[in-house]
Design a protein around this motif. Sequence first.
Motif, PDB file in Angstrom:
ATOM      1  N   SER A 179       1.403  -4.308  -1.565  1.00 26.26           N
ATOM      2  CA  SER A 179       2.170  -4.460  -2.806  1.00 26.26           C
ATOM      3  C   SER A 179       3.215  -5.550  -2.626  1.00 26.26           C
ATOM      4  O   SER A 179       3.925  -5.577  -1.613  1.00 26.26           O
ATOM      5  N   GLN A 183      -1.597  -7.359 -15.011  1.00 31.06           N
ATOM      6  CA  GLN A 183      -2.440  -6.360 -14.345  1.00 31.06           C
ATOM      7  C   GLN A 183      -3.910  -6.577 -14.687  1.00 31.06           C
ATOM      8  O   GLN A 183      -4.775  -6.474 -13.837  1.00 31.06           O
ATOM      9  N   GLN A 225      -1.774  -3.156 -10.033  1.00 27.48           N
ATOM     10  CA  GLN A 225      -0.757  -2.145 -10.371  1.00 27.48           C
ATOM     11  C   GLN A 225       0.591  -2.800 -10.672  1.00 27.48           C
ATOM     12  O   GLN A 225       1.568  -2.112 -10.927  1.00 27.48           O
ATOM     13  N   GLU A 226       0.652  -4.160 -10.568  1.00 26.92           N
ATOM     14  CA  GLU A 226       1.986  -4.788 -10.613  1.00 26.92           C
ATOM     15  C   GLU A 226       2.125  -5.786 -11.758  1.00 26.92           C
ATOM     16  O   GLU A 226       1.145  -6.301 -12.289  1.00 26.92           O
ATOM     17  N   ARG A 259       6.150  -2.557 -10.213  1.00 24.91           N
ATOM     18  CA  ARG A 259       4.875  -1.866  -9.980  1.00 24.91           C
ATOM     19  C   ARG A 259       4.811  -0.650 -10.906  1.00 24.91           C
ATOM     20  O   ARG A 259       5.807   0.062 -11.066  1.00 24.91           O
ATOM     21  N   GLU A 260       3.635  -0.446 -11.481  1.00 25.43           N
ATOM     22  CA  GLU A 260       3.518   0.672 -12.440  1.00 25.43           C
ATOM     23  C   GLU A 260       3.560   2.002 -11.711  1.00 25.43           C
ATOM     24  O   GLU A 260       2.965   2.152 -10.638  1.00 25.43           O
TER      25      GLU A 260
END
Length: 661
Positions: free
Chosen positions: A6, A53, A105-106, A123-124
């Motif tokens: 991440s 995303q 996810q980001e 980030r989700e």
Amino acid sequence: MIIPDSVLEMLLKALPQVRPQIYFKSSLTALSHAMEDQVLAGNDHPLVIASFQRERFYRQEAHRYLRISDRTDQVYVLAAPETDFANRSEHYETIAFEPEDALSQEWHLIVVGEQYASCLICRERDLSAENQSIAPLHVDQARRFEGIWTFDRAVVLKSAEILLNRILKYRPELQGKITPMLARIVASSTSDINQVDPAPFADRLVTYLQAGQYKLAKAYRSIAEKERKERLVNSITAAVRRSLDPHEILNVAAEELGKVLGAGRCLIYRCKSNDASAILQHEYLLDSVPSLAGRTWTLHGNPLFEEVVQRQEAVFIEDTQSDARLAMIKDGDRTLQALTQEWDVRSWLMVPVLHQNQLLGMVELHYCGTTPHVLERDEVAMIEAIATQVGVALIQAESFANLEDLNQQLEALDRTRSNLIAITGHELRTPLSTIQVCLESLASEPDMSPDLRQVMLNSALADGERMRKLIQDFLTLSRLESGRVEWRMEPLPLWECVDLALSSLQARRMATALPQIVTQISTELPLVQVDGEWLVEVLTKLLDNACKFTDAGGRVTIRAKRSGDTMLEVMVADTGRGIEENRLETVFDRFYQEEGALRRTTGGTGLGLAICRQIITNWGGRIWAESSGKDRGSEFHFTIPIVPTGESKRSAQRKRTRSRD
Ligand code: ADP
């Protein structure tokens, strides 16, 4: 290539002093737009890196990046492809990563200019485990992200460095473009110039936040509206389902639908797909709109109706005045368009009431006035849903009515069965055994005197005749009780029927001395609306009884008078043996005879009055007995409908014309 690391985590590891916080999606959208606008409004040539995303999120913003790429050649856009997003170097660099990559996810946006720098690295958060009450709703605006948003140049440059290095892994061929940029970043990381003027940025941010809020308010309004309609659909559905009366079901549905959908007029009528026309029975109306209730609606040739039947779904004409089909079709000598103008129908919706693909009826909504009405798709779907409920309710009501009919038939059958048992048990056995005894004596005693022989034969014949009458009356009553009689109602003068009844009585009772019969029927009385044959039957039976129970010295009187506006009351009175007060109702029971089954002296069947009551009540009348008691005479009264005044004149006219012919 899938990189599981991440970017946010890498940044937080590199800069432990930075504290992440939570952002709603709507806040990130506003921030991103404000940051992008700042690039568009400035004269810097900044580095811009945006990581979406998914391709679909990028698509919504693609036009802005095209404009940004006019300002600077250092634009990098990343997304997980869904259709045709790929690694490209056209207006700017696009970098496609695998959907399983941590980047999916980001949400990142980095802007590094000469004058200012800002970044958003988030980030989700997976809410499914965390907040069950929000997650299952899948409300887009409720999506939450964790990360940082800052103007701090050091943080922005670190983020840019991490992301540029990552882009190099996805697209190594961009080394020539990215490496010098990286070098510049590393070199400038010590400077802390950030001459950003916060005012325009804040203004833009507020504008976007306001826009977001406005959208939210609109969404709430539409949800509330939807909920209101759904509640109403439920209440209509409950109302129509509560009733088993088709008339009430259609009235409630028309009224509620018209009101909920703000129509000028709502019509519901029953029709089948091949009907040429229908009568408009159920209507909801706004005060200012002309009523169409009671009219005959032409269906054959109506293009709207034909389309509904063919497609088995709702059809809507938004503007009847510009629809070419209505201009071409004629109803009588006028076009449908002209008629819609007269009926004040500007927008016209027809929704079929279907049950198992069978057309049971139609719901029509008319929007009146000078401007066409726009109907939303979900509103039409709602009306279709209600029409389906109306169909189900109608079928239920019909089945219930059929069931009731069937029940009545069964009851009638049951009555016939018990009658049959009674008639064979008591009424037929008695004359039959008399006949048997007489015939046996005649057969076994050849020496019997001729006189006695004659007595025996007469007795057998009389009881044979009694049996025949009994069976005939029994069959008549059964037919009446089971509703199998076809009535031929017609306007008739009462005196004609009385004359016929008297002739029939005299023919029957030729051998016996009759009491004096007085007829007091005015020829001025209105015509009665009856089946003549059956009325003569009632009169004959009453006169027959009156003569039967009155001595030859007595008197029988027939009178008639008006009873209210719609009925005539007929009375057959005698001066005979009378009826005790507690028997006045019982005499109408089947097989009731005061003498009892075994002591019959008068030769009746005990079914006559029951037959009369069946006939009279079938025509909506009433029959009853009156008497002052034993040996004080009896009166039998009954009421029958008279012909409505207009009709009566017409039929008198017809009669006169016929007699002239
Ligand atoms: P029935 O064929 O026996 O006359 P009805 O149903 O016509 O059968 O009459 C039932 C009974 O009602 C009669 O048997 C008699 O007892 C009584 N009843 C009918 N009409 C009169 C009348 N005018 N006066 C006295 N009793 C009557």
